[in-house]
Design a protein around this motif. Sequence first.
Motif, mmCIF file in Angstrom:
data_model
loop_
_atom_site.group_PDB
_atom_site.id
_atom_site.type_symbol
_atom_site.label_atom_id
_atom_site.label_comp_id
_atom_site.label_asym_id
_atom_site.label_seq_id
_atom_site.Cartn_x
_atom_site.Cartn_y
_atom_site.Cartn_z
ATOM 1 N N ILE A 47 0.989 -1.312 0.110
ATOM 2 C CA ILE A 47 -0.083 -0.047 -0.128
ATOM 3 C C ILE A 47 0.784 1.304 0.092
ATOM 4 C CG2 ILE A 47 -1.797 1.318 1.286
ATOM 5 C CD1 ILE A 47 -2.743 -1.304 2.255
ATOM 6 N N ALA A 48 1.983 1.042 0.611
ATOM 7 C CA ALA A 48 2.918 2.342 0.609
ATOM 8 C C ALA A 48 3.524 2.758 -0.620
ATOM 9 C CB ALA A 48 4.106 2.086 1.655
ATOM 10 N N GLN A 49 3.490 1.976 -1.766
ATOM 11 C CA GLN A 49 4.128 1.936 -2.840
ATOM 12 C C GLN A 49 3.308 3.133 -3.654
ATOM 13 O OE1 GLN A 49 4.215 -1.209 -5.541
ATOM 14 N NE2 GLN A 49 2.291 -2.162 -4.942
ATOM 15 N N PHE A 50 1.860 3.455 -3.161
ATOM 16 C CA PHE A 50 1.077 4.231 -3.966
ATOM 17 C C PHE A 50 1.361 5.531 -3.671
ATOM 18 C CE2 PHE A 50 -1.227 0.285 -4.819
ATOM 19 C CZ PHE A 50 -1.784 0.527 -5.989
ATOM 20 N N SER A 51 2.126 6.001 -2.737
ATOM 21 C CA SER A 51 2.603 7.234 -2.209
ATOM 22 C C SER A 51 3.838 7.796 -2.999
ATOM 23 C CB SER A 51 2.960 7.278 -0.781
ATOM 24 O OG SER A 51 4.057 6.544 -0.497
ATOM 25 N N TYR A 52 4.469 6.902 -3.596
ATOM 26 C CA TYR A 52 5.611 7.138 -4.681
ATOM 27 C C TYR A 52 5.027 7.286 -6.035
ATOM 28 C CZ TYR A 52 7.995 5.578 -0.707
ATOM 29 O OH TYR A 52 8.764 5.371 0.743
ATOM 30 N N THR A 53 5.063 8.512 -6.552
ATOM 31 C CA THR A 53 4.455 8.522 -7.999
ATOM 32 C C THR A 53 5.611 9.309 -8.891
ATOM 33 O OG1 THR A 53 3.600 10.848 -7.153
ATOM 34 C CG2 THR A 53 2.143 8.983 -7.055
ATOM 35 N N LEU A 54 5.096 9.167 -10.223
ATOM 36 C CA LEU A 54 5.943 9.895 -11.016
ATOM 37 C C LEU A 54 5.939 11.519 -10.850
ATOM 38 C CD1 LEU A 54 5.447 8.090 -14.268
ATOM 39 C CD2 LEU A 54 7.398 7.810 -13.091
ATOM 40 N N ASP A 55 7.005 11.983 -11.296
ATOM 41 C CA ASP A 55 7.133 13.493 -11.088
ATOM 42 C C ASP A 55 6.371 14.273 -12.197
ATOM 43 O OD1 ASP A 55 9.992 14.508 -13.041
ATOM 44 O OD2 ASP A 55 9.350 12.570 -12.727
ATOM 45 N N TYR A 133 4.364 -0.683 -15.594
ATOM 46 C CA TYR A 133 3.133 0.101 -14.845
ATOM 47 C C TYR A 133 3.914 1.383 -14.081
ATOM 48 C CZ TYR A 133 4.621 -1.732 -10.311
ATOM 49 O OH TYR A 133 5.141 -1.804 -9.194
ATOM 50 N N ASP A 134 3.047 2.270 -14.069
ATOM 51 C CA ASP A 134 3.481 3.466 -13.151
ATOM 52 C C ASP A 134 2.382 3.961 -12.505
ATOM 53 O OD1 ASP A 134 1.923 4.838 -14.939
ATOM 54 O OD2 ASP A 134 3.949 5.816 -16.049
ATOM 55 N N ILE A 135 2.647 4.980 -11.429
ATOM 56 C CA ILE A 135 1.398 5.490 -10.810
ATOM 57 C C ILE A 135 1.534 7.091 -10.665
ATOM 58 C CG2 ILE A 135 0.627 5.720 -8.048
ATOM 59 C CD1 ILE A 135 1.964 3.140 -7.495
ATOM 60 N N VAL A 136 0.510 7.687 -10.951
ATOM 61 C CA VAL A 136 0.437 9.048 -11.198
ATOM 62 C C VAL A 136 -0.360 9.773 -10.027
ATOM 63 C CG1 VAL A 136 1.179 8.862 -13.653
ATOM 64 C CG2 VAL A 136 -1.385 8.915 -12.668
ATOM 65 N N LYS A 137 -0.002 11.061 -9.832
ATOM 66 C CA LYS A 137 -1.117 11.777 -8.907
ATOM 67 C C LYS A 137 -2.477 12.064 -9.450
ATOM 68 C CE LYS A 137 2.473 13.816 -5.607
ATOM 69 N NZ LYS A 137 2.773 15.101 -5.014
ATOM 70 N N GLY A 138 -3.385 11.896 -8.735
ATOM 71 C CA GLY A 138 -4.833 12.455 -8.853
ATOM 72 C C GLY A 138 -5.510 11.339 -9.994
ATOM 73 N N LYS A 139 -6.593 10.735 -9.513
ATOM 74 C CA LYS A 139 -7.501 10.156 -10.469
ATOM 75 C C LYS A 139 -8.456 11.057 -11.521
ATOM 76 C CE LYS A 139 -10.826 9.798 -6.603
ATOM 77 N NZ LYS A 139 -11.749 9.086 -5.691
ATOM 78 N N ALA A 140 -8.430 12.379 -11.004
ATOM 79 C CA ALA A 140 -9.024 13.307 -12.039
ATOM 80 C C ALA A 140 -8.010 13.526 -13.173
ATOM 81 C CB ALA A 140 -9.221 14.732 -11.024
#
Length: 220
Positions: A47-55, A133-140
């Motif tokens: 779950i903590a990995q979702f706090s690390y996002t692409l710049d 895969y990658d994780i970005v900020k904001g579902k909007a």
Amino acid sequence: MTRKTKKNPLFEAAPKNFGIGQDIQLQTDLSRFVKWPEYRLKVPPSIAQFSYTLDQNTATLSNSSTSTAPESKVEKKAHLEATAAATAYGKDKDVLALIEAEKVSLVVLAHDIEHIELVVFLPAFCRKMGVSYDIVKGKARLGTVVHKKTAAVVALQDVRSEDQRELATLVSASKANFTEYEEQRRLWGGGLRGNKSTQKLRKRAKASGQNANTANIGKL
């Protein structure tokens, strides 16, 4: 001369007796009298990995995709009919099916998904199937890619030829920051104090003459 107060005969006085075996005393909130232990919850790595996002400079997916015009009513009708037909025959092409078939170039997840249990397994599943895969900020922000208000997961399958170079850049950045980054998947999150507790300890350290920066405030 004292004036006697008139008693209402409809309401009889019933004084309570809180002695042993008598009336039960009402429960009161005694939390302000309790000295709570100094512990902070730790967040598991999955779950903590979702706090690390692409710049912001690397996550250019939404900027390149917002130029694509949304589908027309005719295209949307044909798309819905094809989706309904595929679902009827058990060939619904959802994200999991596309990842399992290795037909996806990149999977993008939002970091602020409310029901995290629905997507918490996707990073491990993508690594197992060899999909970036990658994780970005904001579902909007991710929703603008598919012309929706919000989006939790977006899978890129067919990309225009003029966007292939930008997709290759995103895939390489995703592999470096997420897919092939072993250390990040082992890091535990959380363990930080709240803002109110941090300010309180900072004032206490300042009153005692200690340096607030070396008081180890905010870390476990």
